[in-house]
Write a protein that holds these residues in place. Structure first.
Motif, PDB file in Angstrom:
ATOM      1  N   ASP B 153       0.826  -1.207   0.000  1.00  0.00           N
ATOM      2  CA  ASP B 153       0.000   0.000   0.000  1.00  0.00           C
ATOM      3  C   ASP B 153       0.865   1.264   0.000  1.00  0.00           C
ATOM      4  N   TRP B 155       3.257   4.107  -2.384  1.00  0.00           N
ATOM      5  CA  TRP B 155       3.502   4.674  -3.705  1.00  0.00           C
ATOM      6  C   TRP B 155       4.967   5.034  -3.823  1.00  0.00           C
ATOM      7  N   PRO B 156       5.450   5.116  -5.042  1.00  0.00           N
ATOM      8  CA  PRO B 156       6.821   5.605  -5.178  1.00  0.00           C
ATOM      9  C   PRO B 156       6.916   7.053  -4.706  1.00  0.00           C
ATOM     10  N   ASN B 157       8.114   7.467  -4.318  1.00  0.00           N
ATOM     11  CA  ASN B 157       8.332   8.852  -3.942  1.00  0.00           C
ATOM     12  C   ASN B 157       8.669   9.652  -5.199  1.00  0.00           C
ATOM     13  N   PHE B 158       7.683  10.397  -5.646  1.00  0.00           N
ATOM     14  CA  PHE B 158       7.859  11.096  -6.922  1.00  0.00           C
ATOM     15  C   PHE B 158       8.831  12.263  -6.816  1.00  0.00           C
ATOM     16  N   LYS B 159       9.251  12.583  -5.610  1.00  0.00           N
ATOM     17  CA  LYS B 159      10.193  13.691  -5.482  1.00  0.00           C
ATOM     18  C   LYS B 159      11.640  13.220  -5.638  1.00  0.00           C
TER      19      LYS B 159
ATOM     20  N   ASN C  91       1.336  10.989  -3.668  1.00  0.00           N
ATOM     21  CA  ASN C  91       2.242  11.543  -2.661  1.00  0.00           C
ATOM     22  C   ASN C  91       1.622  12.615  -1.775  1.00  0.00           C
ATOM     23  N   TYR C  95      -1.138   9.071   0.415  1.00  0.00           N
ATOM     24  CA  TYR C  95      -0.059   8.732   1.335  1.00  0.00           C
ATOM     25  C   TYR C  95       0.934   9.878   1.333  1.00  0.00           C
ATOM     26  N   ILE C  97       3.872  12.209   1.820  1.00  0.00           N
ATOM     27  CA  ILE C  97       5.221  12.047   2.350  1.00  0.00           C
ATOM     28  C   ILE C  97       5.985  13.357   2.229  1.00  0.00           C
ATOM     29  N   ILE C  99       9.756  14.596   2.271  1.00  0.00           N
ATOM     30  CA  ILE C  99      11.125  14.100   2.210  1.00  0.00           C
ATOM     31  C   ILE C  99      12.041  15.256   1.844  1.00  0.00           C
ATOM     32  N   PRO C 104       4.565  17.888   0.325  1.00  0.00           N
ATOM     33  CA  PRO C 104       3.928  17.152  -0.755  1.00  0.00           C
ATOM     34  C   PRO C 104       3.575  18.089  -1.902  1.00  0.00           C
TER      35      PRO C 104
END
Lengths: 466, 487, 193
Positions: B153, B155-159, C91, C95, C97, C99, C104
């Motif tokens: 559950d 997602w990839p970290n698009f950043k 993102n 969920y 995040i 970082i 986000p």
């Protein structure tokens, strides 16, 4: 309908707007600019330094863009741009005006009346090795004083031991009072390159750039106009062969001029892509101007169809390409600095996001990229000359705003849009007016297309295959 | 129309030998796929397949043992794998450059080499993609990299720039394959119509999609081709820019520099062009394509390499200058000590351990191409063959230098280290050559290696010369066949 | 110079009907001039077949500019919006995040992926849009019944006029094509299924 190049002389008719009125308008604007500039200089010479640098550099980039377009056409030996090449040659031939316009800048900076490059000079001055060597009285005005502060923040962040003490350097900026320690560190950073930034060395380099540009402009204009008369085909390979070395010189001088005149306004800041960004913007500015001239020539049938919709469309496509290129390099610089978040670099963008400059930044994002991108992407839009004319005017304005964004936020710390914007405009009018007066006179004196070019006939019949 | 004729005085010539007919081109290109493979092909093919076998064995071993068999270890978490990744991706860029960017600039000479270079793009990107895929350690979980709902559950970290890489490389591969295939449709139809056997007719007929050379089709096709060129150009810029972001978004000295995106793109194009040249010189000799890819094409390509070499040299100079200008001690350390190996000795009195790789890079990438200022070197096949190989070695070193010299000695001397490649590193790198060459040789054997239709369109007199009756403001006697630019 | 026979490989006893006229030309100029005549005669279901795209034939045939650019543009826009929604959903909404201190949906970090998505979808749009406009793949077409047509991908230029055209007439159309001096003219027939 262009049929035979030999039957036409392709000179500007003596009664045309370009030959009679245009240069007078331009000269009048220059005169207005001169008055405004004198007023600006009298009001605050230090602030006017930025105004003048902005006006001067905006015009310089046009000349450089023209030089690039001439050189690249010779280098690639294409035929599509032959008829429009003269437009760029004439703008390139404005190089001596650029050299003249540079003199006040160099003199102002040497004499200390323009204070924008003083930060590094101070560092090298006597007694500055000690901690808080220069206060407000010492060096004219609160502006510089706080400029040192932010610079100190930069240097502070560069020194590992100090950064560990203080945490985030970027937040110092305007809020945190600079400590003697910070200033010392700042000086240490700047002192390392003081030999490079030192006044006489700086002026010497500046003169070298100007001489190089004048030389390239002179040679290429001379060869091309001589070919008009002699029809000597061998001048074409000559110009092509010379274009390789000239481009090399051009690339380096443009880069270091951008470093020396603009990047060094924040002497502790650095970015390797800086010269490339200035180059991309220059090409857009000149292509916009070139399209405007070409559209004018076409609309008033001044070249008898030698410069026609096909050529203009090719120019506009090139311009579109450069809009994307400019965005690409600007975005790369911004994104990388934003992503890494190193305070010593971020300050430069921080300045451009405060005191009203955030609006200039937004104008650039939307006006220099988003809007033109969508308003010029389709071939229908680019082929509609009336539309293209408006877009070119807009892009020219945006190019000027781009350089405003590079130069003027450095004038105050914290950066602040101020009422002196009127003097910025005056300086722009002065430099632009002088440059255009010279260039427009050039249009009246020489054939509007390079009539001696062996590829001319192919260019006259140029028809886009795609 | 006189505009078609070259102006000999200023050095222009016809690109193809005069008198080349449309049918000659069909024959010359299609014949390769219809006759038995020449001995030279087998001489190249067998070692290539052997290398492919080596690659398979190395990957099997790697998967069995884990990526610890590579030389990567703290602090050089990236080593040969990412060097090879960047190098291979760069190789691919020349293909897109030739097919898209030169197309947009209407450089007609590209038609002799573009198909070829596009094929190399596809194969090089496949080789490149293998390295990061294996570097994840458990490549069977690589689907985590894609935005697919999974059992965790998450997602990839698009950043993450590495995530941008996933998107960029996959988009690049997809678009390159599509662009390549679209260009091939008319040529597959040519092969279909020349088929002697039912099997060939079926296979090429299937691939040609029922192409009938219809002009209503050509009209859409040409615009679509233009659009592909238009999107491939920024795409190719974006791919290597994104690869450069992997480095430049970090704060590692020697990596965090703003010129990286255009610098990487220029380097990629440079090395890719060199490999295209190397391969083309071989194929040209093996299949006797001397007329369609002649010395004038090679001369132009050498000039192009000289130009890109200057851009790369500019970037090296900027990096070095700014490292000094910045006053940043870490940048200065990386450039002056780790890379150039002079000016500063470390506390143990050692020269930077990898100075030789930096100077190998400078020699191969900046100094060697300078020979192309001379026409003699631009038109001598042995010289350019050696030069292109040296350039590729130099460009490999460029990536190696960037990755290893920055990682092994950065901020804290206590965490400095060294990098030593293992045999598995070497084997995998050589093995990807096997994959690349095998695919490439299969391509030249079974697929038209020169764009037949595009090349035909550049012949003199290939286009109708019409004078319109309705009042158009310009006539349509355009220069249909572009003469070769002056040499 | 003409023969009314269909050129079929196996002379089966299948029922046949005319499908199209196929005129063959040797030079680009000849086919372009012929195309203007056919255009001026008012035909709609006709086409030129050439081994490579002939420039200037668009006008000679009277073709409207292609619309494929619009398809590509719309698809590209969908890619842009789709990419933005994907990143925002994954993102930020589903969920979130944070970082590297980047909240986000930080715009600069979205740009590379937005760009790739735009290009990818533009590419798909162009490919499938083109295939749609070309009506490909279509592996079977009566024109392939002609033996001479194989040269259309080699070095000959053809004009075909289909029976489906409202102006098609076995004799008049033939006369028109003959007036354009083709090097060969034939009536291609297809099997009635």
């Amino acid at each position: 309908m262009a049929t035979d190049s030999n039957q036409q002389d392709y000179r500007l008719p003596a009664n045309s707007f370009l030959a009679t009125t245009a240069w007078k308008v331009s000269a009048a604007l220059a005169a207005v600019g001169l008055v405004g500039s004198i007023a600006g200089y009298a009001a605050d010479a230090n602030r006017f330094g930025y105004s003048y640098l902005f006006g001067f550099f905006a015009v310089t980039t046009l000349m450089l863009g023209a030089m690039f377009l001439v050189l690249i056409q010779h280098m690639t030996a294409g035929h599509w741009g032959v008829t429009s090449r003269r437009i760029f040659e004439v703008f390139m031939a404005g190089a001596p005006v650029i050299a003249l316009l540079a003199l006040p800048l160099l003199a102002g900076s040497m004499s200390g009346r323009f204070g924008m490059y003083d930060e590094w000079r101070l560092v090298n001055g006597p007694g500055n090795h000690e901690s808080s060597g220069h206060g407000e009285d010492d060096h004219g005005g609160a502006a510089e004083h706080s400029a040192l502060t932010i610079g100190a923040g930069v240097a502070h962040a560069q020194e590992p031991e100090a950064a560990a003490d203080e945490g985030h350097g970027a937040e110092h900026g305007e809020a945190h009072a600079h400590t003697p320690q910070e200033q010392r560190l700042h000086h240490r950073t700047l002192q390392a390159k003081s030999g490079w930034l030192e006044s006489s060395v700086w002026v010497f380099r500046s003169l070298a750039y100007l001489v190089a540009w004048c030389l390239i402009a002179f040679l290429y204009f001379r060869w091309s106009t001589r070919q008009d008369e002699t029809k000597d085909k061998m001048l074409t390979p000559k110009m092509q062969n010379a274009s390789y070395l000239s481009s090399f010189v051009f690339g380096l001088t443009l880069t270091f001029a951008a470093f020396d005149w603009v990047m060094s306004l924040e002497p502790a800041w650095y970015s390797t892509i800086f010269g490339v960004i200035i180059f991309g913007g220059s090409a857009i500015g000149m292509l916009a101007v070139g399209c405007l001239v070409a559209i004018h020539l076409h609309k008033h049938n001044l070249t008898h169809g030698a410069v026609n919709g096909e050529h203009i469309n090719d120019l506009s496509r090139l311009m579109f390409g450069f809009i994307c290129f400019w965005t690409y390099v600007q975005f790369s610089q911004w994104m990388l600095i934003w992503y890494a978040g190193i305070p010593e670099e971020a300050t430069w963008f921080h300045r451009r996001w405060q005191g009203g400059f955030e609006w200039v930044t937004l104008t650039l994002i939307f006006g220099h990229f988003v809007a033109p991108f969508f308003l010029l992407i389709s071939r229908v839009q680019k082929r509609n000359l009336g539309w293209l004319q408006k877009m070119c005017l807009w892009l020219l304005v945006m190019h000027v705003v781009d350089l405003y964004w590079f130069v003027v936020p450095q004038a105050h710390t914290p950066a602040q849009l101020d009422a002196a914007v009127i003097y910025d405009l005056a300086a722009l009018l002065l430099c632009g007016g002088a440059f255009f007066t010279f260039v427009l006179k050039g249009f009246a004196r020489f054939p509007l297309i390079p009539v001696g070019d062996p590829r001319l006939s192919r260019s006259l019949h140029h028809h886009q295959t795609y | 129309m006189s505009d078609d004729t070259p102006i000999y005085e200023i050095g222009e010539t016809y690109l193809l030998p005069q008198g080349t007919t449309v049918h000659d081109i069909t024959e010359a290109v299609a014949r390769v796929t219809e006759t038995k493979a020449p001995r030279g092909w087998w001489i190249c093919f067998l070692p290539s397949v052997s290398l492919l076998g080596l690659m398979t064995a190395v990957i099997a071993y790697l998967l069995a043992m884990g990526i610890g068999v590579w030389g990567n270890n703290a602090p050089a978490y990236w080593g040969w794998d990412i060097t090879n990744f960047v190098w291979w991706i760069g190789i691919g860029h020349a293909g897109t450059l030739i097919s898209a960017i030169l197309f947009l600039f209407r450089q007609k000479w590209r038609t002799s080499i573009n198909r070829f270079a596009e094929a190399m793009t596809v194969m090089a990107v496949l080789c490149a993609a293998m390295f990061p895929a294996l570097h994840t350690g458990r490549p069977w979980f690589d689907y985590y990299l894609f935005p697919i709902p999974n059992q965790m559950d998450m997602w990839p970290n698009f950043k993450s720039p590495l995530m941008w890489d996933v998107f960029a490389v996959n988009t690049y591969l997809t678009i390159s394959v599509i662009f390549w295939f679209v260009g091939l449709i008319p040529d597959f139809a040519t092969l279909r119509d020349r088929s002697e056997t039912m099997l060939r007719r079926r296979i090429y007929g299937f691939l040609a999609l029922g192409w009938r050379g219809s002009h209503r089709g050509w009209q859409h096709y040409e615009r679509a081709y233009l659009i592909f060129a238009g999107i491939s150009t920024p795409l190719v810029l974006s791919v290597h820019s994104v690869v450069s972001f992997d480095f430049a978004t970090s704060v590692i000295p020697g990596w965090h520099t703003t010129i990286f995106p255009p610098y990487f793109v220029a380097g990629a194009v440079f090395s890719g062009f060199a490999l295209v040249m190397t391969m083309m010189l071989i194929v040209r000799a093996v299949f006797g394509m001397h007329n369609l890819v002649n010395i004038r094409h090679l001369d132009l390509m050498n000039k192009f390499m000289l130009g890109t070499s200057m851009i790369v040299g500019y970037a090296y100079a900027m990096e070095f200058f700014i490292a000094w200008y910045s006053g940043n001690p870490y940048e200065q350390w990386v450039f002056l000590h780790n890379r150039a190996g002079f000016a500063q000795l470390d506390s143990l009195g050692n020269w930077g351990p990898l100075w030789w790789s930096y100077w190998a890079m400078i020699s191969c990438n900046v100094l060697v191409p300078q020979i192309f200022w001379f026409k003699k070197c631009r038109t001598s096949i042995p010289i350019m063959f050696v030069a292109t190989i040296l350039i590729n070695i130099g460009m490999w070193f460029e990536r190696f230098v960037i990755i290893v010299t920055s990682l092994t000695q950065d901020f804290l001397p206590s965490s400095w280290g060294n990098f030593h490649p293992t045999f598995i590193d070497v084997g995998l790198y050589l093995g990807t050559f096997g994959l690349f060459l095998t695919l490439f040789l299969l391509f030249v054997r079974w697929i038209p290696m020169i764009a037949i239709a595009e090349l035909k369109a550049t012949l003199p007199g290939a286009h109708p010369n019409l004078h319109h009756h309705h009042g158009e403001e310009h006539d349509h006697a355009h220069a249909s066949a572009e003469p070769a630019p002056a040499e | 110079m003409s023969d009314h026979e269909t050129t079929k490989k196996e002379p089966k006893v299948a029922e046949k009907r005319p499908a199209l006229y196929l005129a063959e030309y040797e030079t680009p100029n000849a086919v372009a001039k012929a195309a203007m005549k056919v255009r001026d005669a008012g035909y709609k279901s006709w086409d030129c077949h050439t081994p490579y795209p002939l420039h200037g034939l668009d006008e000679a045939m009277g073709l409207a500019p292609t619309k494929i650019g619009v398809i590509s543009f719309v698809c590209g826009l969908m890619g842009l919006i789709g990419g933005a929604l994907l990143i925002q959903y994954a993102n930020n909404w589903d969920y979130p995040i944070i970082i590297g201190g980047k909240p986000p949906g930080s715009f600069p970090s979205m740009v590379p992926i937005l760009f790739e998505c735009t290009v990818l979808l533009t590419g798909f749009g162009t490919l499938f849009g083109m295939l749609h406009l070309l009506k490909l793949p279509m592996h079977n077409h009566p024109i392939f019944e002609s033996d001479r047509f194989a040269a259309a991908t080699d070095d000959k230029y053809f004009i075909s006029i289909e029976v489906a055209d409202s102006k098609f007439d076995l004799t008049k159309t033939r006369a028109l094509l003959e007036s354009t001096n083709p090097s060969h003219l034939e009536l291609v027939q297809e099997e009635v299924l």
